[in-house]
Design a protein around this motif. Structure first.
Motif, PDB file in Angstrom:
ATOM      1  N   UNK A  93     -29.906  14.304  44.363  1.00  0.00           N
ATOM      2  CA  UNK A  93     -29.888  15.741  44.076  1.00  0.00           C
ATOM      3  C   UNK A  93     -29.387  16.568  45.247  1.00  0.00           C
ATOM      4  N   UNK A  94     -29.659  16.113  46.451  1.00  0.00           N
ATOM      5  CA  UNK A  94     -29.201  16.864  47.627  1.00  0.00           C
ATOM      6  C   UNK A  94     -27.677  16.867  47.739  1.00  0.00           C
ATOM      7  N   UNK A  95     -27.011  15.883  47.145  1.00  0.00           N
ATOM      8  CA  UNK A  95     -25.556  15.815  47.203  1.00  0.00           C
ATOM      9  C   UNK A  95     -24.884  16.665  46.129  1.00  0.00           C
ATOM     10  N   UNK A  96     -25.663  17.174  45.198  1.00  0.00           N
ATOM     11  CA  UNK A  96     -25.084  18.014  44.157  1.00  0.00           C
ATOM     12  C   UNK A  96     -24.788  19.399  44.725  1.00  0.00           C
ATOM     13  N   UNK A  97     -23.545  19.901  44.581  1.00  0.00           N
ATOM     14  CA  UNK A  97     -23.163  21.162  45.225  1.00  0.00           C
ATOM     15  C   UNK A  97     -23.827  22.392  44.631  1.00  0.00           C
ATOM     16  N   UNK A 135     -17.045  -2.095  37.305  1.00  0.00           N
ATOM     17  CA  UNK A 135     -15.853  -2.478  38.071  1.00  0.00           C
ATOM     18  C   UNK A 135     -15.626  -1.578  39.276  1.00  0.00           C
ATOM     19  N   UNK A 136     -15.853  -0.282  39.104  1.00  0.00           N
ATOM     20  CA  UNK A 136     -15.460   0.660  40.149  1.00  0.00           C
ATOM     21  C   UNK A 136     -16.618   1.401  40.828  1.00  0.00           C
ATOM     22  N   UNK A 137     -17.833   1.262  40.286  1.00  0.00           N
ATOM     23  CA  UNK A 137     -18.994   1.901  40.912  1.00  0.00           C
ATOM     24  C   UNK A 137     -20.213   1.000  40.745  1.00  0.00           C
ATOM     25  N   UNK A 138     -20.155  -0.223  41.281  1.00  0.00           N
ATOM     26  CA  UNK A 138     -21.222  -1.199  41.050  1.00  0.00           C
ATOM     27  C   UNK A 138     -22.587  -0.763  41.568  1.00  0.00           C
ATOM     28  N   UNK A 139     -22.624   0.020  42.644  1.00  0.00           N
ATOM     29  CA  UNK A 139     -23.910   0.471  43.179  1.00  0.00           C
ATOM     30  C   UNK A 139     -24.638   1.330  42.149  1.00  0.00           C
ATOM     31  N   UNK A 140     -23.914   2.229  41.507  1.00  0.00           N
ATOM     32  CA  UNK A 140     -24.519   3.070  40.479  1.00  0.00           C
ATOM     33  C   UNK A 140     -24.860   2.241  39.248  1.00  0.00           C
ATOM     34  N   UNK A 141     -23.974   1.349  38.868  1.00  0.00           N
ATOM     35  CA  UNK A 141     -24.196   0.480  37.698  1.00  0.00           C
ATOM     36  C   UNK A 141     -25.488  -0.318  37.863  1.00  0.00           C
ATOM     37  N   UNK A 142     -25.747  -0.806  39.058  1.00  0.00           N
ATOM     38  CA  UNK A 142     -26.920  -1.640  39.302  1.00  0.00           C
ATOM     39  C   UNK A 142     -28.228  -0.861  39.249  1.00  0.00           C
ATOM     40  N   UNK A 143     -28.146   0.452  39.234  1.00  0.00           N
ATOM     41  CA  UNK A 143     -29.352   1.266  39.116  1.00  0.00           C
ATOM     42  C   UNK A 143     -29.788   1.400  37.651  1.00  0.00           C
ATOM     43  N   UNK A 153     -15.923   8.987  29.655  1.00  0.00           N
ATOM     44  CA  UNK A 153     -15.809   8.130  30.830  1.00  0.00           C
ATOM     45  C   UNK A 153     -16.164   9.000  32.027  1.00  0.00           C
ATOM     46  N   UNK A 154     -16.957   8.468  32.951  1.00  0.00           N
ATOM     47  CA  UNK A 154     -17.284   9.276  34.123  1.00  0.00           C
ATOM     48  C   UNK A 154     -17.484   8.396  35.348  1.00  0.00           C
ATOM     49  N   UNK A 155     -17.458   9.058  36.498  1.00  0.00           N
ATOM     50  CA  UNK A 155     -17.715   8.420  37.778  1.00  0.00           C
ATOM     51  C   UNK A 155     -18.772   9.216  38.524  1.00  0.00           C
ATOM     52  N   UNK A 156     -19.738   8.539  39.091  1.00  0.00           N
ATOM     53  CA  UNK A 156     -20.725   9.183  39.942  1.00  0.00           C
ATOM     54  C   UNK A 156     -20.042   9.636  41.231  1.00  0.00           C
ATOM     55  N   UNK A 157     -20.239  10.910  41.596  1.00  0.00           N
ATOM     56  CA  UNK A 157     -19.622  11.474  42.805  1.00  0.00           C
ATOM     57  C   UNK A 157     -18.113  11.265  42.781  1.00  0.00           C
ATOM     58  N   UNK A 158     -17.491  11.680  41.691  1.00  0.00           N
ATOM     59  CA  UNK A 158     -16.073  11.414  41.471  1.00  0.00           C
ATOM     60  C   UNK A 158     -15.173  11.983  42.571  1.00  0.00           C
ATOM     61  N   UNK A 159     -15.494  13.149  43.084  1.00  0.00           N
ATOM     62  CA  UNK A 159     -14.638  13.773  44.082  1.00  0.00           C
ATOM     63  C   UNK A 159     -14.518  12.957  45.362  1.00  0.00           C
ATOM     64  N   UNK A 160     -15.486  12.064  45.596  1.00  0.00           N
ATOM     65  CA  UNK A 160     -15.458  11.244  46.796  1.00  0.00           C
ATOM     66  C   UNK A 160     -14.713   9.919  46.584  1.00  0.00           C
ATOM     67  N   UNK A 161     -14.265   9.664  45.373  1.00  0.00           N
ATOM     68  CA  UNK A 161     -13.576   8.417  45.072  1.00  0.00           C
ATOM     69  C   UNK A 161     -12.099   8.513  45.468  1.00  0.00           C
ATOM     70  N   UNK A 162     -11.433   7.373  45.684  1.00  0.00           N
ATOM     71  CA  UNK A 162      -9.997   7.379  46.034  1.00  0.00           C
ATOM     72  C   UNK A 162      -9.162   8.039  44.937  1.00  0.00           C
ATOM     73  N   UNK A 163      -8.074   8.663  45.355  1.00  0.00           N
ATOM     74  CA  UNK A 163      -7.208   9.397  44.423  1.00  0.00           C
ATOM     75  C   UNK A 163      -6.706   8.503  43.299  1.00  0.00           C
ATOM     76  N   UNK A 164      -6.259   7.290  43.621  1.00  0.00           N
ATOM     77  CA  UNK A 164      -5.710   6.405  42.592  1.00  0.00           C
ATOM     78  C   UNK A 164      -6.760   6.044  41.543  1.00  0.00           C
ATOM     79  N   UNK A 165      -7.993   5.879  41.966  1.00  0.00           N
ATOM     80  CA  UNK A 165      -9.063   5.578  41.012  1.00  0.00           C
ATOM     81  C   UNK A 165      -9.323   6.778  40.103  1.00  0.00           C
ATOM     82  N   UNK A 166      -9.297   7.965  40.690  1.00  0.00           N
ATOM     83  CA  UNK A 166      -9.515   9.176  39.878  1.00  0.00           C
ATOM     84  C   UNK A 166      -8.392   9.353  38.858  1.00  0.00           C
ATOM     85  N   UNK A 167      -7.162   9.045  39.258  1.00  0.00           N
ATOM     86  CA  UNK A 167      -6.034   9.158  38.333  1.00  0.00           C
ATOM     87  C   UNK A 167      -6.132   8.108  37.225  1.00  0.00           C
TER      88      UNK A 167
END
Length: 249
Positions: A15-19, A160-168, A201-215
């Protein structure tokens, strides 16, 4: 503790990371049609949102249906909730807040409607966490639970792209038949337990992910949206959510 896939430190950091958590909740908020139907047909007056900080659905229920609403969570930061209430034209007194460990707390009252959104999948023992929800439900009241469907394409993407979040997440609990069976065993009448939504489809903390992954994510998202707009259907393979609705008889 073995039942937990997350801990307090995880949620504090999350929650602290949410802007900016103070958003104006719209009338067409996710699951609004299902909630409106329950409230009107069951004449709901009281509701509790479990694990719902900062309280988006508690605010939604108060703002649009004027219910007597309670928010219960293991972690609550009052200034954030107060700001959210103000953003939606509400006051702090409009929602009762209980900050407690759900596994230690014994309900002091029961409610017409007990809800959680994206909570039960963070625990290993699915039957136990659902039964803790049921303890809050009045006889004749309704249980409404939603969770993500990580057995769909979105789950492959997370793994595949966010295993840390997936494992939660407890992937095994993402089974409508399993959820329905738990409620039936507890003596509830299952109204619906199904995959929900056409595609997302979503990514946790998407803005911090690499550009190619976001695209890449955006291209998959657009393709899925186009497909399900042409052929709208709920399915295990594409639907991003599961919803469970049951009534305590």
């Amino acid at each position: 503790m073995e039942n937990l896939l997350t801990d307090r430190a995880f949620w504090v950091n999350y929650w602290e990371q949410k802007p900016d958590l103070s958003v104006n909740i719209p009338a067409n908020y996710m699951f609004h049609e299902q909630l409106q139907k329950i409230i009107k047909t069951q004449q709901v007056q009281t509701a509790i949102e479990l694990g719902g900080f900062p309280g988006y659905y508690a605010v939604f229920l108060k703002k649009y249906f004027d219910l007597d609403v309670t928010l219960l969570d293991y972690f609550v930061h009052p200034p954030i909730t107060a700001k959210l209430l103000k953003e939606n034209g509400l006051e702090e007194k409009d929602i009762q807040i209980i900050e407690t460990d759900l596994f230690q707390y014994k309900p002091e009252k029961q409610y017409d409607l007990v809800l959680s959104f994206g909570l039960i999948e963070h625990f290993n023992d699915t039957a136990d966490i659902i039964n803790r929800h049921i303890n809050f439900v009045k006889p004749g009241g309704t249980l409404f639970i939603t969770l993500p469907n990580f057995k769909a394409l979105n789950g492959w993407f997370q793994k595949r792209f966010d295993p840390d979040n997936y494992d939660k997440h407890n992937i095994n609990c993402m089974d409508p038949k399993l959820l329905a069976g738990i409620c039936e065993q507890a003596g509830l009448e299952v109204i619906q337990s199904r995959f929900f939504g056409y595609f997302s489809l979503w990514l946790h903390e998407e803005k911090q992910k690499p550009l190619m992954l976001r695209l890449f994510k955006k291209s998959l998202w657009l393709g899925g949206k186009i497909l399900t707009k042409l052929f709208p259907f709920n399915s295990r393979q594409l639907s991003p959510y599961i919803i469970l609705e049951a009534k305590k008889v």
